[in-house]
Enzyme design. Sequence first.
Site, PDB file in Angstrom:
ATOM      1  N   GLU A 334       0.827  -1.372  -0.121  1.00 18.56           N
ATOM      2  CA  GLU A 334       0.101   0.071   0.114  1.00 18.56           C
ATOM      3  C   GLU A 334       0.809   1.261   0.030  1.00 18.56           C
ATOM      4  OE1 GLU A 334      -2.400  -0.918   3.414  1.00 18.56           O
ATOM      5  OE2 GLU A 334      -3.950  -1.560   2.330  1.00 18.56           O
TER       6      GLU A 334
HETATM    7  N1  IFG Z   1      -4.310  -3.785   4.523  1.00 13.87           N
HETATM    8  C1  IFG Z   1      -2.910  -3.588   5.220  1.00 13.87           C
HETATM    9  C2  IFG Z   1      -2.689  -3.710   6.528  1.00 13.87           C
HETATM   10  C3  IFG Z   1      -4.062  -3.758   7.357  1.00 13.87           C
HETATM   11  C4  IFG Z   1      -5.085  -4.385   6.889  1.00 13.87           C
HETATM   12  C5  IFG Z   1      -6.122  -4.599   7.519  1.00 13.87           C
HETATM   13  C6  IFG Z   1      -1.967  -5.379   4.445  1.00 13.87           C
HETATM   14  C7  IFG Z   1      -0.627  -6.116   3.607  1.00 13.87           C
HETATM   15  C8  IFG Z   1      -5.264  -4.075   5.577  1.00 13.87           C
HETATM   16  N2  IFG Z   1      -1.932  -4.203   4.402  1.00 13.87           N
HETATM   17  O1  IFG Z   1      -2.947  -6.144   4.575  1.00 13.87           O
HETATM   18  O2  IFG Z   1      -1.711  -2.932   7.001  1.00 13.87           O
HETATM   19  O3  IFG Z   1      -4.431  -2.471   7.244  1.00 13.87           O
HETATM   20  O4  IFG Z   1      -7.145  -5.838   7.367  1.00 13.87           O
END
Ligand code: IFG
Length: 522
Positions: A334
């Site tokens: 992200e």
């Molecule tokens: N995605 C984000 C996490 C977390 C997650 C919560 C990944 C690799 C959503 N990154 O999962 O930091 O916020 O469900």
Amino acid sequence: MKQSSIFTAALSSLALLIMTACSTTPTDMTKANIIPKPVSVTATGETFSLTRNSDIFVPEGSVDIISTGQFLADKLNPSTGLDLQVIADGTKPGKGDILLTLSEGDAELGEEGYELEVTGKLLKITANKPAGLFYGVQTVRQLLPAGVETTTLQEGLWEIPTGTIRDYPDYSYRGMMRDVARHFFSADDIKIFIDQMAAYKMNVLHLHLSDDQGWRIEITSWPNLAIHGGSTQVGGGEGGYYTREQYADMVKYAAERYITIIPEIDMPGHTNAALASYPELNISRKASELYTGIKVGFSTLDTKSEVTYKFVDDVFRELTELTPGPYLHIGGDESHSTKLEDYIPFVNRVQEIVAAHGKMVIGWDEIALATLKPNSVVQYWAKAENAIKGVQQGAKVLMSPSKYAYIDMKYDSTSVYGLNWAGYIEVDHGYNWDPATLVPEIKRENIIGIEAPLWAETVSNRTEAEYLLFPRLLGYAEIGWTPTALRSWDEYRVRLASHGARLEAMGISFYRSARVEWDQQE
Ligand code: IFG
């Protein structure tokens, strides 16, 4: 023997007879509710009894086998009161004893497999390596009644059905992830979790040590990361961090249970805690504010500044000093505030830094957009096309598909904790998938194993975390260990039902899913 004591002796043997008659003396090993399900179980229809005369015999002088024997004794003695001793002086075991021994080379068992042979006289665990003996010990615990898992003295007979179990894991990476950045969890909490994982033969703990809301590991060359970056958490609480000593203690505690710790420092995104601690890491050269919300994708290191790469090198050097395991996790997810043309060279350079410290890279599936080193691992969480790019570059895939393995997802709309962006994950949904066929282009030989991440935006203590972790952890443990051909939800849910009493006895506040007909208390 005095007159009265003859009467007393008669009475107590009558009581024992009645107790034995009404308690179901276990004689059929194939009826044992072992999780993960073993590869093969053959029953021989008798019963082995642990008594006050029982002890645990291990080969002379083998330190790690002695510690596995002591692990078993420490688990059994408080609840059974049998005062099992570990005997490592070369004397031979007798009737009612336990023997842990290394085999000459049983190829089928591999590095982590074991053979458990129980007769009326002896309970013997054989393995090629000490790890296999440790996993055989976990099976022995589950062959005994749930009460054995309590830490207080329990009445009863400690009997095990006779037979032979030959068992070994399907995947070598059977992991869980704990996010200690969104909400901080103490080293003691993590050690309790390590113990819980070990009971189900899981062998990797990925610690998500840094994110926008918190930096959780002391770095001596950049002290403000923990002091300032670790000073808060989601919701504004006081946060916290592990000193080097506390982190080293967790690593040791995990290793004693054959669990490897993989530390993650997420970058270039998810870095606000570091950016708030050091102005020079920011593109603006001004320190950001500490952040206690749950948004993602708003932060980035300055991928064009040499200071950033000194920061990365110092952090991974210090983590390497504390990490015997082969992997460092570089995050990479992200990075919405980092241009792709900056992200790619950044990831390429971070891979070189990790390699220079003698470690291999794991990263979230976006890292496959860069040029991966062949021994890197892509953790598939969101985009199959990224993981497939990793496969095409010769990388292995760690399967953490968010729709099946993100256990920060609610069970259903009534769940008290958790998020729901990847959908609901009830206990059956979390169990009913096969890593080797989920994505057609990701074949069994491309997969290193599975890992279930618990992101901690919505949980802030052990009880809340256990609500999301259990009972689903048991399903991931089975997916990682038991061949898919031997797995089915209808059969698993019956075994799982009997583990309610075990989780209760272990003091785990698990979610009593309605998809399981939990056994009444034993
Ligand atoms: N995605 C984000 C996490 C977390 C997650 C919560 C990944 C690799 C959503 N990154 O999962 O930091 O916020 O469900």
